[in-house]
Structure formats: structure tokens, C-alpha cells
Design an enzyme around this catalytic site. Structure first.
Site, PDB file in Angstrom:
ATOM      1  N   GLU A  12       0.850  -1.194   0.000  1.00 19.15           N
ATOM      2  CA  GLU A  12       0.000   0.000   0.000  1.00 19.15           C
ATOM      3  C   GLU A  12       0.879   1.235   0.000  1.00 19.15           C
ATOM      4  OE1 GLU A  12      -2.833   0.503   3.131  1.00 19.15           O
ATOM      5  OE2 GLU A  12      -3.872  -1.377   2.759  1.00 19.15           O
ATOM      6  N   GLU A  19     -13.604   5.299  -0.084  1.00 19.15           N
ATOM      7  CA  GLU A  19     -14.360   4.354   0.743  1.00 19.15           C
ATOM      8  C   GLU A  19     -15.056   5.120   1.870  1.00 19.15           C
ATOM      9  OE1 GLU A  19     -12.304   0.296   1.075  1.00 19.15           O
ATOM     10  OE2 GLU A  19     -10.617   1.644   0.699  1.00 19.15           O
ATOM     11  N   LYS A  42     -15.414   4.141   5.827  1.00 21.60           N
ATOM     12  CA  LYS A  42     -14.289   4.113   6.760  1.00 21.60           C
ATOM     13  C   LYS A  42     -14.428   5.227   7.798  1.00 21.60           C
ATOM     14  CE  LYS A  42     -10.651   1.700   4.276  1.00 21.60           C
ATOM     15  NZ  LYS A  42      -9.229   1.723   3.891  1.00 21.60           N
ATOM     16  N   GLU A  73      -9.182   9.498   5.397  1.00 23.09           N
ATOM     17  CA  GLU A  73      -9.352   8.044   5.383  1.00 23.09           C
ATOM     18  C   GLU A  73     -10.368   7.592   4.340  1.00 23.09           C
ATOM     19  OE1 GLU A  73      -7.621   5.697   7.045  1.00 23.09           O
ATOM     20  OE2 GLU A  73      -6.352   7.364   7.672  1.00 23.09           O
TER      21      GLU A  73
END
Length: 509
Positions: free
Chosen positions: A267, A322, A325, A331
Site C-alpha cells: 500500500e 471508501e 471508513k 481516510e
């Protein structure tokens, strides 16, 4: 075995090796496909999107059957994951793992090209997981299960970790693992070394800048810096934080005598939006710059200062934003695409786009002759002394000037002595923001602190440019040298191949 048979086998082996040299060498760039979001496209549409953008490597965080099926009959290599919630069951019973493989993996393999299984994700950061008890036994059970079905050589087993496993990452040569994880790390590293599996790490230079923007240069983390940070122990020059973090991991592995383990970055990326405290860093411009540069860095096999020219595999986080999250706004905003499959910003996964992108401000953090580094008035005596001792020792600063009877001895106090030494280190290391951090004990100023005969040096721009030109030339030469060595090696193999066939034909005659 006859001589003819031996030569035939030898020739075929050489031919296969030549093919492997051509097809397997080089860094690979993939993307992380997380699904903690609403209104995402169906897995089938996601696969189409991935193919449209020439993405050949994908990481998912579980083993969802619809996703595995969608990747079937494609050439995309897939990394699947065992979630942390499954680690307990996987570590306790081989039967559990065998059943999982039978029901959740094997029905899709090899139609779906699964190449890696990550057992747990950043488990050392998960307060609900006992890494020592669960992760390594679960990894071993997964490997045993793969061996039973003859796939242990085709599907590699590892686990992903965060940079938090290091207790020290700068300078890179001093990289060391956190001793509190020793009980977990050593058996894990032994597993990786024995099975030739990669050390998987999630690296985010973004967080280093976000949490300490006064001490870390934005250009340095975006691969845009025109200056370099020197490792005082090795003399190696670093133009970006990513390379420094990777080398810190390599040095930490070497310190534990695990020199053969390769590092894979599972990542890395940059958010396009953040909370108020993140606005200066989290933006589409910075995300495009970082990801474009990291892709180019990988596909051109630049390697790192400690391992120049060495190929590395890197996965960009993440395919979509996303929204489910938790945490700061960033985030939820790492995505490359919107749910309607349009791009958040343009990104070329081949790394062939012309030119690097600049950051939104259009500036860089390179030091100049009008900046100096001195001791912070807010720093404690303990921090100043520790930083001063380090600079005069491992930092390779000539501290003669602050000795008795020397020009900078007076005033005889810690702040004055530290200021002179901090500035010397700062200027020797191209006057970058990072070189004036000293753990928060240093601060940059625009007023010349020189007094009487105590002259605070400055870094000349021409010298910096010359050094940069030398570094770029050296990097290019290294890359050309690596390519030349590979061609020479292949030429030797081809000559051997020709000789083998000639020998075989003469025996037939």
C-alpha cells in the site's frame, strides 16, 4: 542419462532462463481494491475498468466469491487476503484452513490468477489481534494447505505490516525493528526467508508530512525535491522519503541477518481530500504528483540508494474512495476513481507519461543562501544535548569551532553551540527542511546568526545544482550499467545454448 539427453535438458533450461529474464524482470505497479463503500460498481464492471487502464496487478482484502469470479479468465494477477477476524480460526486448526481453500479459493483457481495470499493486515496495529499467537501459525497452516494441493510454489504466503514495526527509520542506515515486536517478527522473518516470500509493507510518506509539516518538506515526500538528504553513516543521498523508508527496512532486515528477503510495498498513495488540519497536504494535485512519480520510479527500476536498479513491486491505494471508513476525512478519500468510474485525476499506470507533475504551489523546499538552522528556544536541554552529540558524531559535522579558544566557543552555552552545529549539518545536507528537524530541536531562520568571527556557513545554489546533476548522471549510469550486465549475461547464455545444440548435433552424426 546419455550425453545427448543431458545437452537437450541443459539447452531447454537455458532457453527457459532466457525467457524468465525477459518477462519477469522489472518493477510492477498494482492497485488496491477496497470495498468499504456504498454505490460501488459491480465486480464485473470494476474488472473492466481495471483492464481499460492497463492495470495488471490487484490486491483485495478478503476472498469474496463474486470478486474472485469476476477476475476469472483475465491476465490480472490477484493478491487475496485473510482478514484479521479469521486469524484465530486459521491459526488454531489446519482443517479450518483446508476447508477454506477447498470452498473459497480452489474453485476459482487457476481461472482466476491468484499469486499471493496475505494472512492478516497490519496486525501489529490491531488491538484486537495477538500477532504472536495468531499470524505466524495461520501463515504456516495456509502454506501447509497449499502444499497439499501442490500450489505452494505458485501462490506465495505473507502478511502485511505498517512502518510502525520500526523503532527508528532515520537515518535509513540506522533502521531498526521495534523490540516490542521481536517475539513476532523473528519467526515471521524466518518463515519468509525459508519460503522466499516477500516482506510486505504499507508505506505512507503522506502521514510524515501531515503530522510534521514544519520538519518535513512536501517536495521531499512528493518525489519533487531538487535537493538531497544525506545519510551520515553511509554517505548515500536521498531525494525522496519513500526510498529512505524502504532502505530503513532493508537495513533493519540486515541487522537481524535476513539479507535475502525482498520488500514489497502493498500500500502507498495520497489522499485527495482531508480534514481542516490536512488541507495543506490532501489535494488532487498532490495525489496526482505523488502517484505519478511513484509509478515512474517503480517501472523505470530506479531502486533505492542502498539498492540501485533493484526491481520492486508497489500497490497504489486505492481504486475507489471508501465512505464507510472511520477517522479523519482523508481516510475516506484515497480513491483514483469515482463510483461512476470516472477518474478523480489522470494517472498513467504504464509510467510513460511525459514529465513529472509539480505540486499545487509550484514551489519546492530547496534551501538557499538566505536560510539558516539554529537551536529552537523551545527545545529541552536534554534534546539539544542529544542532537548536538549526534551531529558531532554520526552526523559527521566538524565541531572544532565550538571548542575552547575557537571562534564559536563563546558564548559558552548549549543553545549557542547547538545552533552553530545544527546549521553546519543543515547546510552540508543541502539546506532541506528535514536536515533542520533534529527531532524538533532545530528551527529555520532567515536572519544570518553569524557574530564576530563565528561565521555560519550557507549552501550555495550552484553547488547544490552540481550535486543534483552528478546524482542524476550517476543514477542514469547505474540503470544503463544494470541493463548492460543483463544483456551480457543473456549473450553468454545464448552462446552456451548454441554450443549445446552443436554438441548434440555432432553426437547424432
Amino acid at each position: 542419462m546419455t550425453t545427448r539427453d543431458f545437452n537437450l535438458i541443459f539447452s531447454i533450461s537455458l532457453l527457459l532462463l532466457l525467457l524468465l529474464l525477459d518477462c519477469c524482470y522489472g518493477g510492477k505497479v498494482g492497485v488496491c481494491y477496497g470495498r468499504s463503500a456504498d454505490d460501488l460498481p459491480t465486480p464485473a464492471k470494476v474488472v473492466q475498468l481495471i483492464q481499460q487502464h492497463n492495470i495488471k496487478y490487484v490486491r483485495i482484502y478478503d476472498y469474496n466469491s463474486q470478486v474472485l469470479k469476476a477476475f476469472g479468465n483475465t491476465s490480472i494477477e490477484l493478491m487475496i487476503g485473510v482478514p484479521n477476524s479469521d486469524l484465530n480460526a486459521f491459526s488454531q486448526s489446519q482443517t479450518n484452513v483446508d476447508t477454506w481453500l477447498k470452498n473459497s479459493v480452489l474453485p476459482y483457481y487457476p481461472t482466476t490468477k491468484i499469486t499471493y495470499i496475505t494472512v492478516g493486515a497490519e496486525s501489529t496495529d490491531d488491538p484486537h489481534i495477538n500477532a504472536s499467537s495468531f499470524v505466524v501459525p495461520a501463515m504456516q497452516n495456509v502454506l501447509t494447505g497449499l502444499r497439499k494441493v501442490g500450489l505452494s510454489k505458485r501462490i506465495k504466503v505473507s502478511t502485511t505490516l505498517s512502518l510502525g514495526v520500526l523503532s527508528r527509520s532515520f537515518p535509513p542506515s540506522a533502521g531498526a525493528f521495534n523490540s516490542s515486536y521481536a517475539y513476532f517478527l523473528r519467526p515471521m522473518l524466518e518463515f519468509l526467508a525459508e519460503n522466499k516470500s516477500p516482506f510486505m509493507i504499507d508505506l505512507y510518506p503522506y502521514y510524515a508530512y501531515r503530522d510534521s509539516p514544519n520538519n518535513v518538506s512536501l517536495d521531499y515526500v512528493l518525489f519533487e525535491s531538487s535537493s538531497e538528504v544525506i545519510d551520515p553513516n553511509t554517505g548515500l543521498l536521498y531525494k525522496n522519503m519513500f526510498d529512505a523508508q524502504v532502505d530503513a527496512l532493508y537495513y533493519a532486515l540486515t541487522a537481524l541477518n535476513f539479507r535475502t528477503i525482498k520488500i514489497m510495498v502493498t500500500e502507498t498513495g495520497w489522499p485527495t481530500k482531508g480534514s481542516p488540519k490536512e488541507k495543506a497536504a490532501a489535494s488532487p494535485d498532490n495525489a496526482e504528483t505523488y502517484n505519478s512519480n511513484i509509478i515512474r520510479h517503480v517501472v523505470t527500476n530506479q531502486g533505492t540508494p542502498a539498492k540501485p536498479g533493484e526491481a520492486m513491486n508497489v500497490y497504489i491505494f486505492s481504486l475507489f474512495n471508501e465512505n464507510r471508513k472511520t477517522g479523519l476525512d482523508s481516510e475516506r478519500n484515497w480513491g483514483l476513481f469515482y463510483p461512476d468510474q470516472t477518474s478523480v485525476y489522470q494517472l498513467d499506470f504504464t509510467g510513460k507519461s511525459n514529465g513529472f507533475h509539480s505540486n499545487s504551489s509550484g514551489t519546492n523546499s530547496r534551501g538557499n543562501s538566505n536560510s539558516w538552522c539554529i537551536a529552537s528556544s523551545k527545545a529541552s536541554e536534554r534534546d539539544l544535548k542529544g542532537a548536538l552529540d549526534w551531529a558531532c558524531g554520526p552526523g559527521n559535522v566538524d565541531c572544532t569551532a565550538i571548542q575552547p579558544s575557537q571562534p564559536c566557543f563563546q558564548p559558552d552555552n548549549l543553545v549557542s553551540h547547538a545552533s552553530f552545529v545544527f546549521n553546519s549539518y543543515f547546510q552540508q545536507n543541502r539546506a532541506t527542511d528535514v536536515a533542520c528537524s533534529f527531532g524538533g530541536a532545530g528551527v529555520k531562520v532567515n536572519k544570518d546568526p553569524s557574530y564576530d568571527k563565528c561565521i555560519y556557513i550557507t549552501a550555495g545554489g550552484n553547488k547544490t545544482k552540481a550535486t543534483n546533476a552528478t546524482a542524476l548522471t550517476s543514477s542514469a549510469s547505474t540503470s544503463r550499467g544494470n541493463k548492460l550486465l543483463r544483456w551480457i549475461f543473456k549473450l553468454c547464455l545464448m552462446i552456451s545454448l548454441s554450443w549445446s545444440w552443436q554438441t548434440m548435433n555432432s553426437l547424432e552424426l
